[in-house]
Design an enzyme around this catalytic site. Structure first.
Site, PDB file in Angstrom:
ATOM      1  N   SER A  47      65.868 -11.947  33.363  1.00 45.79           N
ATOM      2  CA  SER A  47      64.937 -11.607  34.437  1.00 45.79           C
ATOM      3  C   SER A  47      63.507 -11.811  33.991  1.00 45.79           C
ATOM      4  O   SER A  47      63.199 -11.733  32.795  1.00 45.79           O
ATOM      5  CB  SER A  47      65.111 -10.147  34.837  1.00 45.79           C
ATOM      6  OG  SER A  47      64.618  -9.303  33.816  1.00 45.79           O
ATOM      7  N   ASP A  48      62.641 -12.074  34.943  1.00 39.26           N
ATOM      8  CA  ASP A  48      61.221 -11.921  34.652  1.00 39.26           C
ATOM      9  C   ASP A  48      60.972 -10.421  34.444  1.00 39.26           C
ATOM     10  O   ASP A  48      61.815  -9.582  34.782  1.00 39.26           O
ATOM     11  CB  ASP A  48      60.351 -12.488  35.785  1.00 39.26           C
ATOM     12  CG  ASP A  48      58.956 -12.871  35.291  1.00 39.26           C
ATOM     13  OD1 ASP A  48      58.527 -12.339  34.234  1.00 39.26           O
ATOM     14  OD2 ASP A  48      58.279 -13.687  35.953  1.00 39.26           O
ATOM     15  N   TRP A  49      59.825 -10.093  33.884  1.00 43.02           N
ATOM     16  CA  TRP A  49      59.576  -8.723  33.414  1.00 43.02           C
ATOM     17  C   TRP A  49      59.443  -7.726  34.576  1.00 43.02           C
ATOM     18  O   TRP A  49      58.430  -7.686  35.271  1.00 43.02           O
ATOM     19  CB  TRP A  49      58.334  -8.740  32.523  1.00 43.02           C
ATOM     20  CG  TRP A  49      58.672  -8.902  31.075  1.00 43.02           C
ATOM     21  CD1 TRP A  49      58.268  -8.086  30.040  1.00 43.02           C
ATOM     22  CD2 TRP A  49      59.496  -9.899  30.455  1.00 43.02           C
ATOM     23  NE1 TRP A  49      58.807  -8.518  28.848  1.00 43.02           N
ATOM     24  CE2 TRP A  49      59.557  -9.610  29.072  1.00 43.02           C
ATOM     25  CE3 TRP A  49      60.235 -10.986  30.933  1.00 43.02           C
ATOM     26  CZ2 TRP A  49      60.307 -10.375  28.164  1.00 43.02           C
ATOM     27  CZ3 TRP A  49      60.973 -11.749  30.041  1.00 43.02           C
ATOM     28  CH2 TRP A  49      60.994 -11.441  28.684  1.00 43.02           C
TER      29      TRP A  49
END
Ligand code: NAG
Ligand code: NAG
Ligand code: NAG
Ligand code: NAG
Ligand code: NAG
Ligand code: NAG
Ligand code: NAG
Ligand code: NAG
Ligand code: NAG
Ligand code: NAG
Ligand code: NAG
Ligand code: NAG
Length: 817
Positions: free
Chosen positions: A297-299
């Protein structure tokens, strides 16, 4: 990801205003809610279950080792393997010492290992794309990979093909490559191969449709709860054909190049959050493209636990809950929730095993289990995202602190910066400079940085060599243009004067600087900032750049403008007779001043070409970001990609709009001729439908098979050594569906030629290059009839054409539904 501060700054209220029509004004664009088209592509069908990886395509042995590793894990260890923890790196998977697994260190970003000391800052993606040079794209990726490895980072959070550049205003376009899927696709493959040849995992990001920064994340109301959402993130609504032919295309190259990881993006996609969108993760990525690595995932882009896992997400970064995953102490949607979900049967343990197998397969394939450098402790000191005070686990550091990983990369960075510099205008032989004796330097972009070497703001005084956010770098040195000019000019005993206050220049009579008289040349350095989490407000240069040029050019008949910019700038002064040259130097990295001086003085013949179109006005561009909504529904932020395939030059060409400098444009100090364009098929019977073969990484291998070779002769006719960029554009026959752009880039090369030298250049057209995505049969089809192949030195400087008819007969086969 980005800092907390910029998140808070982006929590703006909804403004109800309309897009300004005047060319350079700050604009805002209200996306009307259109419930009529919600049905067409406003939702994503479920594609379940998430397919198991097989190691297919060359990872079989590593896959078997990964499975053996997984077999030894306890359930709690399995949760650890897929859930980030605060630690020394921007993303951390903790060690399992009893299995000799020392953990994973994930580090930003696309132009440098950011959270590090003694590391290099390379040219930005936009500069690298502007080289149109495969060798440089590979070398840049490889040298960066060596630096990530030297600092003990197993995973590099790069390269970027989303944003692709749908909108000229998008704040992160500079992190990616070109507003064209073909050029971006090549750049992705070369960069990934370069990085992974250094033994480091590359991460293709952001998957997918991350074409604006505004409202990329939900709006939270923290006074109600840490994760209380008042508005969901914007939904990028993309139809199937556009998805395949534009946005998925470069990710297919990434998977074809065996990228280890793919990072899902923040925003929603056709109504579902990208990291829990099974149609793109399970469907497009893991099934159609046969991706064997893991989706991270992106953060903080994870909004559900079980649903995200079922829908194809394999690793939650940075692991914690809430905005940007910043609250690990409040738990995780994976972690303990995952062990519970497996224990109570909500998630099959086999799915978790596949997640970890996908994570560990590239690790073994790249040999990261053997003699990999340990994490440099200096990262922990510099990590503002998860400082030591936030750590919940112990990390042991071995190895030397503050290791210098720069080697001799500065020399390559200087070359890369010069090779990505685009000469846009050059009249009266203004460039290269011919040992000028009197030089006046103007502009706040010319001098040394005044606000430190880790810039996250649009500071006024000092040169720009990188943008802001997680995609920036921490300079160990930065060669500014003024210093480099003074050093070079000293060889000619030249006088160099400077005036760096833009406000003052714009409002002054610059003849005050004429000592003793009109300078031989006036060099004006302008800059344009862009950063993560914010879209650009306008397409002009910053700090009154246009007024600065006007003020100088009023009195100086040899005014040369250099821009350091994130990308597209409209250049209203381009027709000014005293502006004799314009050079777009983008974000060249740490050797910036030397790179530009090499070009200005002719030590390097410019050969960069625009990876986007420069229109006359900001309002000439289509597809602005949605900057506001005027309704109050929680789901109402929508961005309809209803321009479909009309991205950048595809739009300007379709609509016959005049532009100032077209996609692929770039001048040289020499001239080139092309001749003898020929195309021949590789095989006699080319079918419309690709033969069906088992899926390999990148999809149906038939799509990657060369079906035509095209050759052309390129000659240097201008008397000095230089590099040409012959570009091959394909025009599809009328039998292709409506909406097919007039021409599309499908080949290019960078050809270095001595004066009078001629070289034959070969382009290999793959099946995918001559196909469109048929939404009915769900196949790439070659339409019947005659294609035109156009060979040009830009998208509008077509020098010669030929035609081919791969599939004749008028009818083509469609697979039955
Ligand atoms: C708000 O949106 C509606 C369409 O949904 C439009 O008719 C109206 O002009 C918009 N108002 C503003 C201020 O943009
Ligand atoms: C909504 O979308 C439909 C289908 O694309 C289109 O015909 C209609 O004009 C749109 N309505 C508005 C208000 O934009
Ligand atoms: C994945 O493999 C496991 C173990 O062989 C099996 O139980 C599971 O059904 C497979 N999942 C899918 C989606 O094929
Ligand atoms: C861990 O490494 C040591 C030293 O190389 C080795 O003796 C041991 O067998 C390894 N253990 C496992 C579980 O691989
Ligand atoms: C599980 O997720 C919830 C949020 O839905 C969170 O509040 C909780 O702390 C998590 N539990 C663990 C053990 O991480
Ligand atoms: C960290 O290590 C120290 C010293 O070995 C130990 O006392 C402590 O419990 C450890 N903490 C965690 C969270 O593992
Ligand atoms: C730049 O010039 C303007 C206009 O004269 C002035 O107001 C400003 O203080 C100057 N800035 C600096 C840093 O000297
Ligand atoms: C600027 O200065 C020059 C030299 O003193 C003079 O000739 C010119 O008229 C001045 N321009 C203006 C607008 O004052
Ligand atoms: C160009 O520069 C010269 C001085 O060298 C000046 O006389 C002339 O007015 C300038 N032209 C324009 C259009 O500003
Ligand atoms: C600029 O003007 C000067 C003085 O009139 C002249 O000598 C010079 O050739 C001009 N330069 C250009 C590039 O036109
Ligand atoms: C290139 O060819 C021209 C014409 O034949 C000749 O005059 C010139 O010297 C050649 N230049 C070089 C560098 O060979
Ligand atoms: C194309 O197919 C249609 C339907 O099968 C047929 O009527 C037509 O004659 C075919 N045209 C050609 C050129 O073969």
């Amino acid at each position: 990801m980005t800092s907390v501060l910029s998140f808070l700054a982006s929590c703006t209220l909804i403004a109800a205003s309309v897009r300004a029509q005047s060319s350079e004004d700050t604009f805002s664009y209200v996306q009307p809610l259109n419930t009529t088209i919600l049905g067409a592509y406003g939702h994503s069908p479920a594609v379940l279950p998430s397919p198991n990886a097989t190691g297919n395509g060359g990872w079989e042995a590593a896959h078997a080792r990964a499975q053996a590793f997984v077999a030894q894990l306890t359930l709690e260890e399995k949760a650890d393997m897929v859930t980030g923890q605060p630690g020394p790196c921007v993303g951390n998977i903790v060690a399992i010492p009893r299995l000799n697994f020392s953990g994973l260190c994930l580090q930003d970003g696309p132009l440098a290992i950011r959270v590090a000391d003694y590391a290099s800052v390379f040219s930005a993606g936009v500069s690298a794309a502007a080289t149109w040079d495969r060798t440089i794209l590979y070398e840049r990726g490889h040298l960066m990979g060596l630096e990530f490895r030297g600092k003990g980072a197993e995973v590099a959070l790069m390269p970027v093909s989303g944003p692709l550049g749908r909108s000229a205003y998008s704040g992160r376009n500079w992190e990616g490559f070109a507003a064209d899927p073909y050029l971006t696709g090549v750049a992705m493959e070369e960069t990934i191969t370069g990085v992974q040849d250094a033994g480091v995992q590359a991460t293709a990001k952001h998957f997918i449709g991350n074409e604006q920064e505004t409202q990329r994340n939900p709006t939270y109301n923290a006074s109600i709860a840490i994760d209380y959402v008042t508005f969901e993130a914007v939904s990028a609504n993309i139809d199937d054909r556009t998805m395949h032919e534009i946005y998925l295309w470069p990710f297919a190259n990434a998977v074809h190049a065996k990228v280890s990881s793919v990072m899902c993006s923040y925003q929603r996609l056709n109504g579902s959050y990208a990291c829990e969108n099974s149609a793109v993760q399970n469907g497009l990525l893991k099934t159609e493209l046969g991706f064997q690595g893991y989706v991270m995932s992106d953060w903080g882009a994870v909004h559900t636990g079980v649903a995200s896992i079922e829908n194809g997400l394999d690793m939650n970064m940075p692991g914690g809950i809430g905005v940007y995953g910043l609250f690990p102490q409040l738990g995780s949607l994976f972690g303990g929730n995952l062990t519970r979900a497996v224990s109570n049967g909500s998630v099959p343990e086999s799915r978790v095993d596949d997640m970890i197998t996908r994570i560990m397969t590239p690790y073994y394939w790249l040999g990261q289990d053997a003699n990999y450098p340990s994490v440099d402790e200096s990262s922990a000191d510099l990590n503002t995202f998860s400082p030591r005070s936030t750590w919940l686990r112990n990390f042991t550091f071995t190895g030397t602190r503050s290791r210098d990983v720069r080697d001799d990369h500065g020399e390559a960075i200087r070359r890369h910066g010069a090779a990505g510099t685009v000469l846009l205008k050059n009249e009266n032989g203004a460039l290269p400079l011919k040992a000028p004796k009197s030089i006046a330097v103007f502009g706040n972009d010319a001098g040394q940085d005044t606000q430190g070497f880790y810039n996250q703001v649009d500071f006024e005084f000092g040169t720009l060599a990188a943008g802001g956010g997680s995609g920036t770098g921490r300079f160990t040195y930065l060669v500014d243009p003024l210093s480099a000019i003074k050093t070079r000019a000293a060889q000619d005993g030249a006088l160099v004067q400077q005036w760096l206050n833009n406000t003052l220049i714009a409002t002054s009579n610059v003849t005050d600087l004429w000592i003793p008289a009109l300078p031989d040349v006036c060099l004006v350095f302008l800059k344009t900032w862009a950063e993560e989490a914010a879209d650009r407000q306008h397409l002009s240069t910053d700090w009154e750049g246009n007024a600065v040029v006007d003020s100088v050019a009023k009195y100086c008949n040899n005014t040369i403008v250099v821009t350091h910019s994130s990308g597209i700038n409209t250049l209203p002064f381009a027709d000014h007779p005293n502006v004799t040259a314009i050079v777009a130097a983008h974000y060249p990295g740490q050797a910036s001043g030397n790179s530009i001086v090499d070009v200005l003085y002719g030590d390097v013949n410019p050969s960069g070409h625009l990876p986007y179109t420069i229109a006359f006005n900001g309002s000439d561009y289509n597809a602005p970001p949605t900057t506001a909504i005027n309704t109050t529904g929680k789901d109402d932020w929508q961005s309809w990609f209803d321009e479909e395939l009309e991205v950048d030059y595809r739009y300007f060409d379709t609509n016959n709009i005049d532009v100032r400098y077209e996609f692929g444009y770039g001048l040289s100090y020499t001239t080139f001729n092309v001749s003898d364009l020929q195309a021949s098929p590789i095989e006699a019977d080319i079918t419309s439908v690709p033969g069906s073969q088992p899926i390999q990484p990148g999809g149906n291998p038939m799509l990657w098979a060369t079906i035509y070779t095209v050759t052309v002769s390129v000659s240097n006719t201008g008397g000095v050594y230089g590099a040409a960029v012959p570009q091959l554009y394909v025009t599809f026959p009328d039998t292709a569906p409506a909406g097919t752009p007039p021409k599309q880039l499908r080949g290019f090369d960078k050809v270095y030629l001595a004066a009078n030298q001629t070289q034959s250049v070969t382009f290999e057209l793959m099946r995918r290059d001559l196909s469109y995505w048929d939404v009915i049969s769900q196949e790439w089809l070659i339409p019947s009839g005659e294609f035109t192949l156009s060979l040009g030195m830009s998208s509008r400087d077509i020098r010669t054409t030929t035609s081919i008819t791969p599939v004749s007969g008028g009818n083509y086969t469609r697979r039955a539904l």
